[in-house]
Design a protein around this motif. Structure first.
Motif, mmCIF file in Angstrom:
data_model
loop_
_atom_site.group_PDB
_atom_site.id
_atom_site.type_symbol
_atom_site.label_atom_id
_atom_site.label_comp_id
_atom_site.label_asym_id
_atom_site.label_seq_id
_atom_site.Cartn_x
_atom_site.Cartn_y
_atom_site.Cartn_z
ATOM 1 N N PHE A 295 0.809 -1.213 0.000
ATOM 2 C CA PHE A 295 0.000 0.000 0.000
ATOM 3 C C PHE A 295 0.848 1.272 0.000
ATOM 4 O O PHE A 295 0.340 2.365 0.264
ATOM 5 C CB PHE A 295 -0.971 -0.006 1.179
ATOM 6 C CG PHE A 295 -2.075 -1.003 1.001
ATOM 7 C CD1 PHE A 295 -3.176 -0.716 0.204
ATOM 8 C CD2 PHE A 295 -1.997 -2.245 1.605
ATOM 9 C CE1 PHE A 295 -4.186 -1.642 0.018
ATOM 10 C CE2 PHE A 295 -3.009 -3.185 1.431
ATOM 11 C CZ PHE A 295 -4.106 -2.886 0.634
ATOM 12 N N GLY A 296 2.129 1.150 -0.304
ATOM 13 C CA GLY A 296 2.993 2.325 -0.439
ATOM 14 C C GLY A 296 3.081 3.174 0.802
ATOM 15 O O GLY A 296 3.216 4.387 0.722
ATOM 16 N N GLY A 297 3.004 2.554 1.969
ATOM 17 C CA GLY A 297 3.116 3.287 3.223
ATOM 18 C C GLY A 297 1.818 3.897 3.718
ATOM 19 O O GLY A 297 1.786 4.532 4.764
ATOM 20 N N ARG A 298 0.725 3.714 2.973
ATOM 21 C CA ARG A 298 -0.566 4.276 3.400
ATOM 22 C C ARG A 298 -1.228 3.415 4.474
ATOM 23 O O ARG A 298 -2.178 3.847 5.115
ATOM 24 C CB ARG A 298 -1.492 4.445 2.200
ATOM 25 C CG ARG A 298 -1.000 5.479 1.193
ATOM 26 C CD ARG A 298 -1.957 5.676 0.047
ATOM 27 N NE ARG A 298 -2.337 4.438 -0.620
ATOM 28 C CZ ARG A 298 -1.650 3.846 -1.594
ATOM 29 N NH1 ARG A 298 -0.519 4.374 -2.004
ATOM 30 N NH2 ARG A 298 -2.087 2.743 -2.155
ATOM 31 N N ALA B 208 19.709 7.813 12.085
ATOM 32 C CA ALA B 208 18.722 7.050 11.326
ATOM 33 C C ALA B 208 17.622 7.984 10.843
ATOM 34 O O ALA B 208 17.631 9.188 11.124
ATOM 35 C CB ALA B 208 18.136 5.940 12.201
ATOM 36 N N THR B 209 16.669 7.402 10.144
ATOM 37 C CA THR B 209 15.505 8.114 9.637
ATOM 38 C C THR B 209 14.273 7.348 10.069
ATOM 39 O O THR B 209 14.290 6.112 10.110
ATOM 40 C CB THR B 209 15.552 8.185 8.089
ATOM 41 O OG1 THR B 209 16.787 8.778 7.703
ATOM 42 C CG2 THR B 209 14.400 8.990 7.531
ATOM 43 N N VAL B 210 13.215 8.064 10.423
ATOM 44 C CA VAL B 210 11.947 7.405 10.733
ATOM 45 C C VAL B 210 10.861 7.981 9.846
ATOM 46 O O VAL B 210 10.845 9.174 9.549
ATOM 47 C CB VAL B 210 11.538 7.527 12.226
ATOM 48 C CG1 VAL B 210 12.515 6.786 13.118
ATOM 49 C CG2 VAL B 210 11.397 8.961 12.653
ATOM 50 N N ASP B 211 9.977 7.098 9.400
ATOM 51 C CA ASP B 211 8.776 7.508 8.691
ATOM 52 C C ASP B 211 7.623 7.401 9.666
ATOM 53 O O ASP B 211 7.432 6.348 10.289
ATOM 54 C CB ASP B 211 8.506 6.609 7.480
ATOM 55 C CG ASP B 211 9.484 6.844 6.347
ATOM 56 O OD1 ASP B 211 10.036 7.959 6.253
ATOM 57 O OD2 ASP B 211 9.701 5.903 5.554
ATOM 58 N N LEU B 212 6.893 8.497 9.808
ATOM 59 C CA LEU B 212 5.704 8.552 10.649
ATOM 60 C C LEU B 212 4.511 8.821 9.760
ATOM 61 O O LEU B 212 4.669 9.139 8.574
ATOM 62 C CB LEU B 212 5.847 9.668 11.691
ATOM 63 C CG LEU B 212 7.053 9.560 12.629
ATOM 64 C CD1 LEU B 212 7.284 10.873 13.343
ATOM 65 C CD2 LEU B 212 6.852 8.435 13.603
ATOM 66 N N VAL B 213 3.322 8.743 10.315
ATOM 67 C CA VAL B 213 2.114 9.040 9.549
ATOM 68 C C VAL B 213 2.222 10.411 8.883
ATOM 69 O O VAL B 213 1.816 10.581 7.734
ATOM 70 C CB VAL B 213 0.862 8.962 10.463
ATOM 71 C CG1 VAL B 213 -0.365 9.484 9.756
ATOM 72 C CG2 VAL B 213 0.650 7.544 10.947
ATOM 73 N N ASP B 214 2.808 11.387 9.585
ATOM 74 C CA ASP B 214 2.856 12.755 9.064
ATOM 75 C C ASP B 214 4.162 13.113 8.371
ATOM 76 O O ASP B 214 4.387 14.277 8.059
ATOM 77 C CB ASP B 214 2.551 13.756 10.177
ATOM 78 C CG ASP B 214 3.515 13.651 11.349
ATOM 79 O OD1 ASP B 214 4.396 12.773 11.344
ATOM 80 O OD2 ASP B 214 3.387 14.462 12.281
#
Length: 164
Positions: free
Chosen positions: A32-35, A100-106
Motif C-alpha cells: 500500500f505504499g506506506g498508506r 537514522a531516519t523514521v517515517d511517521l504518519v505525518d
C-alpha cells in the motif's frame, strides 16, 4: 513451577507466528505504499513507525516497523525482539550507526538513537508500563535487560522532512 506461578507468566504466540505477523505487517506497508501500517500513538497506547537504519555489517539501508510513543520531541521504543532472546537487529544496527531516519504518519524525521539509562530509563519504562500492564512479565521472559531506545531529533537537521 506451581499453578500460581504459571498464571503470572504472560502468554506469547509461538515464535513462527510472531515472525509471520511481522512479515505480513511489512508486506501490507509495502503493497500500500506506506498508506497502511503506520499509526500515531493514542493517549494510552503506542503507535508504529518505520525505522530506516544503516546495517552494521553491510552498510546498506535496512528498515523495520516498530512500536513507539512520544516523549516531547523524542520517540521511544523497546528493543524487545518480540520478547525473544537476543537483541533485535535494528537495535544492533543503531548501536553501530545511531543516525537514522523514521517515517511517521505525518512524514519523515532524521533522528539519533541512544539507550535510556538511569532516571530517564526508569521514567520511560514506567510510561511503557502504563501502556502495557504486562510489560514487566514479558521482560522477565528475557535473560537480558530490554533496552529503552530513545530516538531524538538529529542535531543540525530539520525536524520534519517532506516526501519519503
Amino acid at each position: 513451577m506451581s499453578v500460581k506461578d504459571r498464571s503470572k507468566t504472560p502468554w506469547l504466540p509461538p515464535r513462527w507466528f510472531i515472525r509471520l505477523a511481522w512479515a505480513v505487517h511489512r508486506g501490507l506497508y509495502r503493497v500500500f505504499g506506506g498508506r497502511v501500517g503506520l499509526w500515531r500513538p493514542r493517549a494510552n497506547g503506542w503507535g508504529t513507525l518505520r525505522l530506516i537504519a544503516t546495517g552494521r555489517r553491510t552498510g546498506r539501508q535496512r528498515s523495520v516497523i516498530i512500536g513507539y510513543f512520544e516523549d516531547g520531541p523524542n520517540l521511544v521504543s523497546l528493543a524487545m525482539n518480540g520478547w525473544g532472546e537476543g537483541e533485535p537487529a535494528w537495535w544492533l544496527n543503531l548501536q553501530a550507526h545511531p543516525d537514522a531516519t523514521v517515517d511517521l504518519v505525518d512524514g519523515r524525521r532524521l533522528v539519533r538513537a541512544h539507550a535510556a539509562t538511569g532516571d530517564e530509563r526508569l521514567r520511560l519504562w514506567a510510561r511503557w508500563r502504563e501502556i502495557d500492564t504486562n510489560l514487566d512479565a514479558f521482560a522477565a521472559l528475557r535473560t537480558s535487560e530490554t533496552a529503552v531506545v530513545v530516538l531524538e531529533p538529529r542535531p543540525g537537521a530539520s525536524d520534519l522532512l517532506t516526501g519519503s
